[in-house]
Design a protein around this motif. Structure first.
Motif, PDB file in Angstrom:
ATOM      1  N   SER A  99       1.283  -1.442  -0.065  1.00 39.87           N
ATOM      2  CA  SER A  99       0.237  -0.253  -0.197  1.00 39.87           C
ATOM      3  C   SER A  99       0.862   1.240  -0.341  1.00 39.87           C
ATOM      4  N   GLN A 100       2.215   1.228   0.622  1.00 41.63           N
ATOM      5  CA  GLN A 100       3.486   2.590   0.024  1.00 41.63           C
ATOM      6  C   GLN A 100       3.503   2.495  -0.620  1.00 41.63           C
ATOM      7  N   ASN A 101       3.449   1.557  -1.854  1.00 38.18           N
ATOM      8  CA  ASN A 101       4.082   1.951  -3.399  1.00 38.18           C
ATOM      9  C   ASN A 101       5.547   2.342  -3.585  1.00 38.18           C
ATOM     10  N   ARG A 102       6.205   1.888  -2.542  1.00 41.19           N
ATOM     11  CA  ARG A 102       7.306   1.464  -2.424  1.00 41.19           C
ATOM     12  C   ARG A 102       7.977   0.772  -3.183  1.00 41.19           C
ATOM     13  N   PRO A 103       9.747   0.415  -3.785  1.00 41.51           N
ATOM     14  CA  PRO A 103       9.827  -0.513  -4.200  1.00 41.51           C
ATOM     15  C   PRO A 103       9.812  -1.599  -3.271  1.00 41.51           C
TER      16      PRO A 103
ATOM     17  N   LEU B 227      17.788  -2.604 -10.058  1.00 38.56           N
ATOM     18  CA  LEU B 227      17.207  -1.711  -9.616  1.00 38.56           C
ATOM     19  C   LEU B 227      16.293  -0.443 -10.873  1.00 38.56           C
ATOM     20  N   LYS B 228      16.457  -1.266 -12.491  1.00 43.75           N
ATOM     21  CA  LYS B 228      15.804  -1.229 -13.098  1.00 43.75           C
ATOM     22  C   LYS B 228      14.014  -1.813 -12.792  1.00 43.75           C
ATOM     23  N   ALA B 229      14.607  -3.242 -12.277  1.00 33.71           N
ATOM     24  CA  ALA B 229      12.898  -3.638 -11.791  1.00 33.71           C
ATOM     25  C   ALA B 229      12.652  -3.024 -10.674  1.00 33.71           C
ATOM     26  N   LEU B 230      13.449  -2.409  -9.902  1.00 37.56           N
ATOM     27  CA  LEU B 230      12.684  -2.130  -8.472  1.00 37.56           C
ATOM     28  C   LEU B 230      12.195  -0.519  -9.169  1.00 37.56           C
ATOM     29  N   ASN B 231      12.245  -0.235 -10.078  1.00 36.72           N
ATOM     30  CA  ASN B 231      12.546   1.359 -10.062  1.00 36.72           C
ATOM     31  C   ASN B 231      10.578   1.116 -10.893  1.00 36.72           C
ATOM     32  N   ASN B 232      11.082  -0.017 -12.124  1.00 30.90           N
ATOM     33  CA  ASN B 232       9.385   0.075 -12.654  1.00 30.90           C
ATOM     34  C   ASN B 232       8.032  -1.156 -11.636  1.00 30.90           C
ATOM     35  N   ARG B 233       8.273  -0.935  -9.717  1.00 34.47           N
ATOM     36  CA  ARG B 233       7.922  -2.157  -9.451  1.00 34.47           C
ATOM     37  C   ARG B 233       7.768  -3.094  -9.286  1.00 34.47           C
ATOM     38  N   ARG B 234       8.563  -4.273  -9.792  1.00 32.98           N
ATOM     39  CA  ARG B 234       8.108  -4.742  -9.561  1.00 32.98           C
ATOM     40  C   ARG B 234       9.171  -6.137  -8.840  1.00 32.98           C
ATOM     41  N   LEU B 235       8.534  -7.065  -7.889  1.00 29.73           N
ATOM     42  CA  LEU B 235       8.647  -7.890  -6.731  1.00 29.73           C
ATOM     43  C   LEU B 235      10.540  -7.911  -7.530  1.00 29.73           C
ATOM     44  N   LEU B 236      11.396  -7.945  -6.925  1.00 29.02           N
ATOM     45  CA  LEU B 236      12.218  -8.197  -6.433  1.00 29.02           C
ATOM     46  C   LEU B 236      13.077  -9.490  -5.559  1.00 29.02           C
ATOM     47  N   GLY B 237      13.213 -10.721  -6.322  1.00 31.15           N
ATOM     48  CA  GLY B 237      12.925 -11.621  -4.951  1.00 31.15           C
ATOM     49  C   GLY B 237      14.812 -12.197  -5.047  1.00 31.15           C
ATOM     50  N   ILE B 238      15.718 -11.810  -3.923  1.00 34.50           N
ATOM     51  CA  ILE B 238      16.827 -12.446  -3.548  1.00 34.50           C
ATOM     52  C   ILE B 238      16.998 -13.611  -2.658  1.00 34.50           C
ATOM     53  N   LEU B 239      17.494 -14.515  -3.077  1.00 36.47           N
ATOM     54  CA  LEU B 239      17.854 -15.440  -1.902  1.00 36.47           C
ATOM     55  C   LEU B 239      19.093 -15.404  -1.720  1.00 36.47           C
ATOM     56  N   VAL B 240      19.407 -15.086   0.370  1.00 30.65           N
ATOM     57  CA  VAL B 240      20.531 -14.439   0.894  1.00 30.65           C
ATOM     58  C   VAL B 240      21.017 -15.297   1.420  1.00 30.65           C
ATOM     59  N   ASP B 241      21.205 -16.328   1.717  1.00 31.46           N
ATOM     60  CA  ASP B 241      20.762 -17.510   2.434  1.00 31.46           C
ATOM     61  C   ASP B 241      22.843 -18.214   2.195  1.00 31.46           C
ATOM     62  N   GLN B 242      23.512 -17.939   1.332  1.00 33.68           N
ATOM     63  CA  GLN B 242      24.488 -18.650   0.847  1.00 33.68           C
ATOM     64  C   GLN B 242      25.691 -17.919   1.703  1.00 33.68           C
ATOM     65  N   ASN B 243      27.328 -18.835   2.151  1.00 36.28           N
ATOM     66  CA  ASN B 243      27.982 -18.142   2.124  1.00 36.28           C
ATOM     67  C   ASN B 243      29.004 -17.040   1.028  1.00 36.28           C
ATOM     68  N   THR B 244      29.336 -16.441   1.115  1.00 38.34           N
ATOM     69  CA  THR B 244      29.925 -15.184   0.698  1.00 38.34           C
ATOM     70  C   THR B 244      31.055 -14.535   0.572  1.00 38.34           C
ATOM     71  N   ALA B 245      32.050 -14.546   0.038  1.00 33.39           N
ATOM     72  CA  ALA B 245      33.725 -14.180  -0.330  1.00 33.39           C
ATOM     73  C   ALA B 245      33.476 -12.515   0.937  1.00 33.39           C
ATOM     74  N   LYS B 246      34.232 -12.930   1.523  1.00 34.02           N
ATOM     75  CA  LYS B 246      34.365 -11.400   2.206  1.00 34.02           C
ATOM     76  C   LYS B 246      34.232 -10.386   2.320  1.00 34.02           C
ATOM     77  N   ASN B 247      34.894  -9.907   0.152  1.00 31.55           N
ATOM     78  CA  ASN B 247      34.829  -8.403  -0.065  1.00 31.55           C
ATOM     79  C   ASN B 247      33.456  -9.166  -0.385  1.00 31.55           C
ATOM     80  N   GLU B 248      32.695  -9.316  -0.269  1.00 26.97           N
ATOM     81  CA  GLU B 248      31.269  -9.529  -1.434  1.00 26.97           C
ATOM     82  C   GLU B 248      29.876  -9.288  -0.156  1.00 26.97           C
ATOM     83  N   GLY B 249      30.655  -9.494   1.219  1.00 28.89           N
ATOM     84  CA  GLY B 249      29.851  -9.138   1.920  1.00 28.89           C
ATOM     85  C   GLY B 249      29.729  -8.734   3.173  1.00 28.89           C
ATOM     86  N   LEU B 250      28.820  -8.832   4.582  1.00 28.78           N
ATOM     87  CA  LEU B 250      29.696  -8.160   5.766  1.00 28.78           C
ATOM     88  C   LEU B 250      28.902  -9.606   6.735  1.00 28.78           C
ATOM     89  N   GLU B 251      30.281  -9.364   7.787  1.00 26.97           N
ATOM     90  CA  GLU B 251      30.012 -10.115   9.140  1.00 26.97           C
ATOM     91  C   GLU B 251      28.941 -10.152   9.380  1.00 26.97           C
TER      92      GLU B 251
END
Length: 305
Positions: A109-113, A176-200
């Motif tokens: 209802s907030q009409n945000r990405p 970012l284009k998808a979000l700007n067009n108000r498409r839902l953006l799905g991301i799977l975020v649970d797998q391990n990532t390298a130290k320079n590609e994520g946050l502790e």
């Protein structure tokens, strides 16, 4: 040549799944799960390490039962992927119920990405189809399969109902284009990532590296992050194993976090909140999580030896 072997195996399994009576299929899947439990020593050990890290109070026999159930759930997931091809929106939604949907409706209802943060949990392939069938256009970030033939089949299944696939290797501009067009953006975020590609972050009280992609996209686009996961709905007659529930968690708003914290701290808090949501879902039904990847590799690599 290997591509055609995978293709032949795929068509053979699809034929078997489609013609088999339910009791025969379940018996076959249980046998398949048992075989992988005994023969796939590498992944069985990874699962054992992950479960002991997350549930230290569990006894060894309880962990082994969870691993066996996890293999069976993954076999079911494969069969469901084959059965759900060419299904309609109505057929998909007939299998799905929604928990805490008022949280998602409030965000809509907030009409945000909106970024839908999920994990390799439950039937995550069905999850994207159900979200698109109910809420409209969806873009999902993922990695192509190594097999070109199988990737083509997977992509055909994934792109129904106005679902767009975004390659993980070059995702920023398209996401970012998808979000700007108000498409839902799905991301799977649970797998391990390298130290320079994520946050502790923390996951079940242990240090991990967690991708901060959803947090960064939210910061750049003004999007709200909505944690959501799909699980088997055991409140219904689940003898057919085909009832599911999508569960929504409290939204994560980078704009609110940025008002009270530095940019770096806001990114960390948003990313930790995603890890917490994933852990909360896993705690409910740990047998439905995909335990086969080295979740704690960055800080506890020797545990997998």
């Amino acid at each position: 040549m290997l591509d055609y072997f995978y293709l032949g195996l795929y068509y053979a399994l699809r034929f078997l799944v489609k013609i088999s009576p339910k009791y025969v299929l379940k018996s076959f899947l249980k046998s398949l799960a048992s075989a992988f439990y005994h023969l796939d020593k590498k992944h069985t050990n990874i699962m054992r390490v992950n479960l002991k890290m997350c549930f230290a109070a569990l006894k060894d026999d309880e962990i082994e039962r969870l691993i066996k159930k996890n293999y069976y759930n993954f076999a079911l997931f494969g069969a469901e992927f084959l059965l759900n091809q060419n299904t309609t929106k109505e057929q998909i939604l007939s299998k799905i119920s929604f928990e805490n949907e008022e949280l998602f409706n409030s965000v809509l209802s907030q009409n945000r990405p909106i970024i839908v943060q999920t994990a390799h949990y439950g039937n995550w392939e069905l999850f994207s189809l159900a979200m698109a069938a109910r809420y409209g256009a969806v873009s999902i970030i993922g990695r192509a399969l190594d097999s070109a033939k199988m990737n083509e089949i997977l992509s055909t299944n994934r792109t129904r109902f106005d679902i767009e696939l975004i390659d993980k290797k070059s995702a920023v501009k398209q996401a970012l284009k998808a979000l700007n067009n108000r498409r839902l953006l799905g991301i799977l975020v649970d797998q391990n990532t390298a130290k320079n590609e994520g946050l502790e972050c923390e996951f079940f009280s242990h240090k991990i590296m967690h991708t901060h992609a959803a947090s960064v996209f939210a910061s750049k686009s003004g999007a709200i992050i909505m944690p959501a996961f799909i699980e088997r709905d055991e409140s219904k007659d689940n003898s057919k194993d085909d009832s599911f529930k999508i569960v929504f968690y409290e939204p994560i708003d980078m704009q609110v976090l940025s008002q009270n914290h530095s940019k770096e701290e806001a990114l960390r808090l948003a990313t930790q909140a995603q890890s917490d949501a994933t852990a909360a879902q896993i705690s409910k039904k740990p047998d439905e999580y995909f335990w086969m990847h080295k979740k704690f590799k960055c800080f506890y690599e020797n545990s997998y030896a």
